[in-house]
Design a protein around this motif. Structure first.
Motif, PDB file in Angstrom:
ATOM      1  N   TYR A  37      56.763  81.189  78.381  1.00  0.00           N
ATOM      2  CA  TYR A  37      56.381  79.854  77.916  1.00  0.00           C
ATOM      3  C   TYR A  37      54.918  79.551  78.267  1.00  0.00           C
ATOM      4  O   TYR A  37      54.188  78.983  77.457  1.00  0.00           O
ATOM      5  CB  TYR A  37      57.294  78.773  78.503  1.00  0.00           C
ATOM      6  N   VAL A  38      54.484  79.934  79.455  1.00  0.00           N
ATOM      7  CA  VAL A  38      53.086  79.716  79.850  1.00  0.00           C
ATOM      8  C   VAL A  38      52.145  80.483  78.921  1.00  0.00           C
ATOM      9  O   VAL A  38      51.083  79.984  78.531  1.00  0.00           O
ATOM     10  CB  VAL A  38      52.860  80.096  81.329  1.00  0.00           C
ATOM     11  N   LEU A  39      52.541  81.688  78.539  1.00  0.00           N
ATOM     12  CA  LEU A  39      51.724  82.445  77.573  1.00  0.00           C
ATOM     13  C   LEU A  39      51.667  81.735  76.224  1.00  0.00           C
ATOM     14  O   LEU A  39      50.595  81.626  75.612  1.00  0.00           O
ATOM     15  CB  LEU A  39      52.281  83.860  77.404  1.00  0.00           C
ATOM     16  N   TRP A  76      52.029  78.555  75.764  1.00  0.00           N
ATOM     17  CA  TRP A  76      51.251  77.327  75.959  1.00  0.00           C
ATOM     18  C   TRP A  76      49.756  77.625  75.920  1.00  0.00           C
ATOM     19  O   TRP A  76      48.989  76.898  75.289  1.00  0.00           O
ATOM     20  CB  TRP A  76      51.629  76.658  77.279  1.00  0.00           C
ATOM     21  N   THR A  77      49.351  78.717  76.567  1.00  0.00           N
ATOM     22  CA  THR A  77      47.939  79.084  76.592  1.00  0.00           C
ATOM     23  C   THR A  77      47.431  79.439  75.199  1.00  0.00           C
ATOM     24  O   THR A  77      46.347  79.001  74.788  1.00  0.00           O
ATOM     25  CB  THR A  77      47.713  80.272  77.549  1.00  0.00           C
ATOM     26  N   THR A 129      62.522  82.970  85.436  1.00  0.00           N
ATOM     27  CA  THR A 129      61.118  83.235  85.746  1.00  0.00           C
ATOM     28  C   THR A 129      60.425  83.931  84.572  1.00  0.00           C
ATOM     29  O   THR A 129      59.257  83.667  84.287  1.00  0.00           O
ATOM     30  CB  THR A 129      61.002  84.084  87.021  1.00  0.00           C
ATOM     31  N   THR A 178      49.702  70.639  72.414  1.00  0.00           N
ATOM     32  CA  THR A 178      49.911  72.019  72.838  1.00  0.00           C
ATOM     33  C   THR A 178      51.330  72.227  73.331  1.00  0.00           C
ATOM     34  O   THR A 178      51.975  73.233  73.009  1.00  0.00           O
ATOM     35  CB  THR A 178      48.903  72.384  73.942  1.00  0.00           C
ATOM     36  N   THR A 179      51.838  71.281  74.099  1.00  0.00           N
ATOM     37  CA  THR A 179      53.190  71.384  74.637  1.00  0.00           C
ATOM     38  C   THR A 179      54.226  71.378  73.516  1.00  0.00           C
ATOM     39  O   THR A 179      55.193  72.157  73.548  1.00  0.00           O
ATOM     40  CB  THR A 179      53.453  70.237  75.629  1.00  0.00           C
ATOM     41  N   ALA A 204      53.912  74.770  71.678  1.00  0.00           N
ATOM     42  CA  ALA A 204      54.416  75.862  72.516  1.00  0.00           C
ATOM     43  C   ALA A 204      55.932  75.805  72.634  1.00  0.00           C
ATOM     44  O   ALA A 204      56.600  76.846  72.632  1.00  0.00           O
ATOM     45  CB  ALA A 204      53.767  75.805  73.896  1.00  0.00           C
ATOM     46  N   LEU A 221      59.818  81.255  81.976  1.00  0.00           N
ATOM     47  CA  LEU A 221      58.669  80.423  82.351  1.00  0.00           C
ATOM     48  C   LEU A 221      57.358  81.148  82.067  1.00  0.00           C
ATOM     49  O   LEU A 221      56.419  80.553  81.525  1.00  0.00           O
ATOM     50  CB  LEU A 221      58.761  80.034  83.827  1.00  0.00           C
ATOM     51  N   ALA A 222      57.288  82.423  82.434  1.00  0.00           N
ATOM     52  CA  ALA A 222      56.065  83.193  82.200  1.00  0.00           C
ATOM     53  C   ALA A 222      55.751  83.298  80.707  1.00  0.00           C
ATOM     54  O   ALA A 222      54.592  83.142  80.293  1.00  0.00           O
ATOM     55  CB  ALA A 222      56.199  84.588  82.812  1.00  0.00           C
TER      56      ALA A 222
END
Length: 86
Positions: A10-12, A14-15, A4, A57-58, A61, A7-8
């Protein structure tokens, strides 16, 4: 590291990567030699493709997260090297 947390993070990544990638490949109406539709800004892109931007972006990231995770596992740069010791 928990999945988790990964994932968090990675989302940062990605953004942040989205805002880095967003301006590349954008052409305005002036550059294309056309006129924008009524009500659109002159600086609006002619052909914006979110799929293309999301793919770029992907990829960015994933590469940045890979370097981050490798540093986490192998400890190339740690708090002591940065002077953040407590």
């Amino acid at each position: 590291m928990k999945w988790t947390s990964m994932l968090a993070i990675y989302v940062l990544f990605w953004t942040i990567s989205l805002f880095v990638v967003l301006p590349f490949g954008v052409r305005t109406h002036d550059e294309e030699g056309t006129r924008p539709e009524i009500g659109h800004a002159d600086s609006a892109p002619v052909n914006f493709s979110f799929g293309r931007v999301a793919l770029r972006t992907t990829i960015l990231a994933a590469a940045a997260f890979g370097v981050f995770y490798a540093n986490y596992v192998y400890g190339w740069i740690d708090a002591n090297m940065m002077g953040w010791t407590t």
